[in-house]
Design an enzyme around this catalytic site. Sequence first.
Site, short mmCIF file in Angstrom:
data_model
loop_
_atom_site.label_atom_id
_atom_site.label_comp_id
_atom_site.label_asym_id
_atom_site.label_seq_id
_atom_site.Cartn_x
_atom_site.Cartn_y
_atom_site.Cartn_z
N LYS A 1 -17.40 5.07 7.65
CA LYS A 1 -16.22 4.39 8.16
C LYS A 1 -16.20 4.55 9.68
CE LYS A 1 -11.18 4.23 7.70
NZ LYS A 1 -10.00 4.83 7.03
N LYS B 1 -17.38 0.60 5.97
CA LYS B 1 -16.19 -0.06 6.49
C LYS B 1 -16.20 0.03 8.00
CE LYS B 1 -11.12 0.18 6.26
NZ LYS B 1 -9.95 0.92 5.75
N TYR C 1 -9.11 -9.12 1.03
CA TYR C 1 -7.78 -9.69 0.82
C TYR C 1 -7.85 -11.09 0.23
CZ TYR C 1 -6.76 -5.70 3.74
OH TYR C 1 -6.69 -4.41 4.22
#
Length: 328
Positions: A200, A252, A317
């Site tokens: 990340k 990510k 999303y």
Amino acid sequence: MTDPLGPVVRPRRLRRTPALRRLVAETSLEARQLVLPAFVREGISEPQAISSMPGVVQHTRDSLKKAAAEAAELGLGGIMLFGVPESKDAAGTGAIDPDGILNVAIADVKAEVGDALPVMADLCLDEFTDHGHCGVLNASGAVDNDLTLAVYAEMARAQAAAGVDVVGPSGMMDGQVAVIREALDLVGAPEVAILAYSAKYASAFYGPFREAVDSSLQGDRRTYQQDSGNVIEGVREALLDVAEGADMVMVKPALAYLDVIRAVREAVDVPVAAYNISGEYSMVEAAAANGWIDREAAIVETLLSIRRAGADVILTYWAAEAAGLLRR
């Protein structure tokens, strides 16, 4: 190679019709590979729009259950829950409260969908702390890795008690997977899986997410999130998490780190996830709103690029919408 009648080798032969292109497609995109991140906010009676993420909302508990039921019906790979509490404190105690918004949302969604949809939850303190960091601060104001691990263990136990299927430790604390695995096993929850946010990166693309969770962040997270120039470090983090018991690992963000996704995919023997994050989502939405790009085509192309890089699972999303597009 040519002859008097033209080229002998004609790759275009296999591009001539949609059916031929489908036949030889190297990369596929399916609903089961997509996980829907969802925000649930305490103390609201109607879903609240997130201005920097058009089409995404902070859910009520009821609207979250409806979104989860739709995700299950669409055959999505899962739903990842993030809680937005009414109040925060320095220790992030709302994260371990059985009646805290994230834990009750886990129970709500699990009751709604059962085993038809894996229920995942973010395991991090940033949404619950008044300083916005992913861990507990020491006297000097720095994030204390080992004190934070103790809280993560409590948070894992609380989420397991609520019925979570998969926990997603995202705080980038050293040793977090091992501590969480032990905590889960000791409370009789060995079946709860760990999706570790292994690589990340400190990124400029998280901005809209911070609106989505009403972040209170002061400063930045560069002492625990990775530097954007490092690939080997990302692979090392993923290997460490696998060794500590991670069932899946994540990279990510996704789009600016496609090379890291590929490197991690080649290094580990567990499923690899990638998070198509808020800023990546919002850039496409903004360009489409201005008429600069074909929105639906851009969504599919974006997700395919992440799959092509090596991701087995994509948090996005667009998950529900993309599933509908793929059905068509």
